[in-house]
Design a protein around this motif. Structure first.
Motif: not given
Length: 473
Positions: A341-343, A348-351, A356-357
């Motif tokens: 199933i889709q992520i 998604k937000k964490y990745l 960014i970090d």
């Protein structure tokens, strides 16, 4: 925006290349009379990591690093080994590639050699003489350092300080030849039995500093984006390169100067160098230490900081690298029972934030220590997720791909497709028998099978999702 610390201005500056999307980068290479030591490798690893990050950010990097193959030490080695200077250089250039390949250092776009650019060097010196920046004296040619208005700017030294230091280093012969103690050699007349090239000033060979000025401008242009090397090269080598190059071209030589910190060794944290006799060659150490561990150890210290070489620090690096590999292996193991199933939005937000970090740390003058902390957090979360009862294939794949991509910037390649020289079917059958024994509470048989596999170099790991196996490292 990438910021880097420019030694010329002693400030962090926004990096703006001469040409959008393209970078010209010159890194001073080794004098090839011996195997490179770990201190030499530190510079190569530091700037390879920086190059890899630029490429990750979409830049095309024209990376030039020279070989100094004409030098007093090479001449001495040729006499000792009873071979020509070129044969000495050929031997140790071959060894350099073997050692740097082992450390996963990308090969330069070009590795020019002094012997192959001799006509360019002679022509360069002739221009400096014609412009009044250089003069011939008894077969030698010297550069008039005081004539260059900004001499001392890179190293932050005044003319008076430089003059005092130069006066203390001169012998009587040099005092007689030079107009000024500050002047430095562009061309040295050949001694009896030494290798030489013919010039209008007589038989001789170039001084050390002129070589890099010629090769940098010949292959990258009169003005380059980045010039890099060890801290010990700031003065006199890089200072003299600036004076020579800008006097000839009338243009700024390099927009950004990057210098890496030393490798230290021992309780006194003394700088590692051949002159001090406290060095360890890469050629020797990679026979005892996994080259990826040495690479990881050096690549995860910010390039301007010193690195303390010790067995304990190497062991720490090996342990951390093993944890990262373990996180990848745990996720790879769970792929076989992951659902399609889709992520989910949370991950998604964490990745997205993780990227960014990571980039924020690397954009800050390539702060690899902060960047690797972000990678460690990714591995930790991947381990936690891999232990869940149900896992999503796309989540595992995205996490694993990010881990691989970011570690590649450090020059570390995870073992993605493990090759094993064992009978996989036999191992799987023994594990099946062991599981049956455990189910039947026959722990003696279970332990016997575990011990048998251990003798074969196979380590078992019992997890909530079943028994995993791996080769003992």
């Amino acid at each position: 925006m990438i910021q880097l610390y420019n030694t010329l201005t002693n400030e962090k500056e926004n990096f703006i290349p001469l040409n959008p999307g393209r970078i010209t980068m010159y890194v001073c290479g080794p004098t090839v009379y011996n195997y490179i030591h770990i201190g030499n490798a530190r510079s190569a690893i530091a700037f390879d990591t920086i190059r890899r990050y630029f490429e990750y950010r979409g830049f095309q990097v024209n990376y030039v690093s020279n070989f100094t193959d004409v030098d007093d030490k090479i001449i001495a080695a040729s006499k000792k080994l009873k071979i020509t200077p070129r044969e000495v250089s050929d031997k140790y250039i071959k060894a350099f590639y073997e050692d740097t390949d082992a450390l996963n250092i990308k090969r330069a776009t070009l590795n020019p050699r002094v012997m192959d650019t001799m006509d360019d060097i002679i022509n360069f010196i002739q221009v400096l003489i014609a412009k009044g920046y250089a003069y011939e004296s008894q077969g030698d040619v010297y550069y008039r350092a005081r004539k260059f208005a900004n001499y001392g700017q890179l190293s932050g030294q005044s003319i008076d300080e430089l003059e005092q230091g130069a006066s203390q280093r001169l012998n009587d012969d040099e005092i007689q030849k030079k107009e000024d103690p500050l002047d430095f050699a562009l061309w040295k007349s050949a001694k009896e039995g030494e290798i030489f090239w013919k010039s209008s000033w007589g038989k001789g060979r170039p001084g050390w500093h002129i070589e890099c000025s010629v090769m940098a401008t010949k292959f990258l242009g009169d003005t380059i984006d980045i010039h890099a090397g060890g801290q010990d090269l700031e003065f006199p080598h890089h200072e003299n390169e600036i004076a020579q190059s800008e006097a000839k071209t009338g243009k700024k030589f390099a927009n950004y100067w990057l210098h890496n910190g030393f490798v230290t060794i021992g309780e006194d944290e003394e700088k590692m160098s051949k002159s001090l006799g406290n060095f360890i060659t890469v050629h020797d150490i990679v026979k005892k230490v996994n080259p990826q561990v040495l690479r990881f150890f050096m690549a995860t210290t910010q390039y301007r900081r010193p690195i303390k070489y010790s067995q304990a620090n190497l062991e720490d690096a090996a342990a951390n690298l093993k944890k990262l590999q373990g996180a990848y292996d745990n996720a790879a193991y769970r792929l076989k029972d992951a659902v399609e199933i889709q992520i989910d939005d949370e991950r998604k937000k964490y990745l997205a934030q993780q990227k960014i970090d990571f980039e924020a740390a690397m954009d800050d003058d390539f702060n690899v220590q902060n960047a690797i902390t972000v990678v460690y957090d990714l591995a930790k979360r991947l381990n936690v997720y891999s232990s869940e009862t149900q896992v999503i294939k796309s989540v595992l794949e995205e996490f694993m791909a990010t881990l691989v991509e970011e570690l590649n910037i450090f020059g570390v390649f995870l073992n993605v497709h493990k090759e094993v020289d064992v009978d996989v079917k036999e191992i799987e059958e023994l594990i099946k028998q062991r599981n049956e024994a455990r189910k039947n509470r026959d722990f003696e048989k279970s332990d016997t099978i575990r011990d048998l596999l251990k003798e074969k170099g196979i380590i078992l790991e019992d997890t909530a999702q079943g028994t995993r196996w791996k080769k003992d490292e």
